[in-house]
Enzyme design. Sequence first.
Site, PDB file in Angstrom:
ATOM      1  N   THR A 182     -41.220  -0.953  24.907  1.00  0.00           N
ATOM      2  CA  THR A 182     -42.422  -1.285  24.130  1.00  0.00           C
ATOM      3  C   THR A 182     -42.827  -0.099  23.261  1.00  0.00           C
ATOM      4  O   THR A 182     -42.669   1.057  23.680  1.00  0.00           O
ATOM      5  CB  THR A 182     -43.587  -1.616  25.089  1.00  0.00           C
ATOM      6  OG1 THR A 182     -43.211  -2.737  25.898  1.00  0.00           O
ATOM      7  CG2 THR A 182     -44.875  -1.964  24.345  1.00  0.00           C
ATOM      8  N   GLY A 183     -43.384  -0.391  22.083  1.00  0.00           N
ATOM      9  CA  GLY A 183     -43.937   0.679  21.246  1.00  0.00           C
ATOM     10  C   GLY A 183     -43.412   0.614  19.825  1.00  0.00           C
ATOM     11  O   GLY A 183     -42.612  -0.259  19.481  1.00  0.00           O
ATOM     12  N   THR A 205     -41.457   2.751  18.229  1.00  0.00           N
ATOM     13  CA  THR A 205     -40.028   3.081  18.114  1.00  0.00           C
ATOM     14  C   THR A 205     -39.196   1.875  18.531  1.00  0.00           C
ATOM     15  O   THR A 205     -38.205   1.522  17.879  1.00  0.00           O
ATOM     16  CB  THR A 205     -39.686   4.315  18.987  1.00  0.00           C
ATOM     17  OG1 THR A 205     -40.695   5.305  18.800  1.00  0.00           O
ATOM     18  CG2 THR A 205     -38.342   4.903  18.594  1.00  0.00           C
ATOM     19  N   GLU A 208     -42.435  -1.555  32.112  1.00  0.00           N
ATOM     20  CA  GLU A 208     -41.336  -0.691  31.638  1.00  0.00           C
ATOM     21  C   GLU A 208     -40.586  -0.089  32.829  1.00  0.00           C
ATOM     22  O   GLU A 208     -39.352  -0.052  32.861  1.00  0.00           O
ATOM     23  CB  GLU A 208     -41.887   0.426  30.748  1.00  0.00           C
ATOM     24  CG  GLU A 208     -42.415  -0.081  29.408  1.00  0.00           C
ATOM     25  CD  GLU A 208     -43.138   0.976  28.591  1.00  0.00           C
ATOM     26  OE1 GLU A 208     -43.307   0.745  27.390  1.00  0.00           O
ATOM     27  OE2 GLU A 208     -43.541   2.013  29.143  1.00  0.00           O
TER      28      GLU A 208
HETATM   29  C1  5RP Z   1     -45.500   2.157  25.812  1.00  0.00           C
HETATM   30  C2  5RP Z   1     -44.638   3.367  25.899  1.00  0.00           C
HETATM   31  C3  5RP Z   1     -43.976   3.834  24.652  1.00  0.00           C
HETATM   32  O1  5RP Z   1     -42.606   3.934  24.878  1.00  0.00           O
HETATM   33  C4  5RP Z   1     -44.530   5.168  24.252  1.00  0.00           C
HETATM   34  O2  5RP Z   1     -45.935   5.081  24.177  1.00  0.00           O
HETATM   35  C5  5RP Z   1     -43.953   5.629  22.917  1.00  0.00           C
HETATM   36  O3  5RP Z   1     -44.498   4.854  21.893  1.00  0.00           O
HETATM   37  P1  5RP Z   1     -44.072   5.011  20.373  1.00  0.00           P
HETATM   38  O4  5RP Z   1     -42.643   4.599  20.283  1.00  0.00           O
HETATM   39  O5  5RP Z   1     -45.004   4.066  19.661  1.00  0.00           O
HETATM   40  O6  5RP Z   1     -44.286   6.442  19.967  1.00  0.00           O
HETATM   41  O7  5RP Z   1     -44.455   3.974  26.931  1.00  0.00           O
HETATM   42  O8  5RP Z   1     -46.167   1.905  27.028  1.00  0.00           O
END
Ligand code: 5RP
Length: 218
Positions: free
Chosen positions: A28-29, A31, A103
């Site tokens: 999730t997120g 990236t 996750e």
């Molecule tokens: C979500 C997460 C994400 O992997 C983490 O917050 C990184 O996010 P981003 O890719 O938006 O920087 O753990 O719960």
Amino acid sequence: MTQDEMKKNAAWAALEYIPRDTVVGVGTGSTVNHFIDALASIKHEIKGAVSSSEQSTKRLQALGIEVFDLNSIDSFSVYVDGADEINRQKHMIKGGGAALTREKIVAAVADSFICIVDQSKQVDVLGTFPLPVEVIPMASSYVQRELTKLGGKPVLRAGVTTDNGNVILDVHQLAITDPLKLEQQINNIVGVVCNGIFAHRAADMVLVGSADGTQVIR
Ligand code: 5RP
């Protein structure tokens, strides 16, 4: 190059490590959103995905990728996810998007974990990013007191309810010099569902996007 472009580079680089004709674990997120877009380009070569959040499920399905219930899958090879921080031992802080529990569950089932990050996520010691802890709502005050005893400054994340119906405490001012131990200690607090230290299930490979390209750390 912007941070988002570096995230995108790391995400697309992950495609090379996705075995074909299998189910893929998806984190999730922001990236991972780039990774989902990349995965859509090979959607006819994979069986589908297992997802770590409602947010990722929606994006996967909108792009025509089938999402399987984790309980219907005995095993799968690769889980791809981002991180808020990652150290040299490939221990991570995760949960900035409040999806840490699902996750950690999906990562536990996967044979290997590929972490996709931009270079700003690399640290020597975890803890500058406030550590997310998912908590049963009625235990929030108790857990805050226990986390304070461990040296942290917990703050309730305002307006956030997780996919599991719980709250998130963000714990500031922790210098996490022993991630394995602290992960266990926080898990032992009654009312804690999960914490964002991923040390017992660390990454196996890290793809780090930077202006110079994507570095592979094994
Ligand atoms: C979500 C997460 C994400 O992997 C983490 O917050 C990184 O996010 P981003 O890719 O938006 O920087 O753990 O719960």
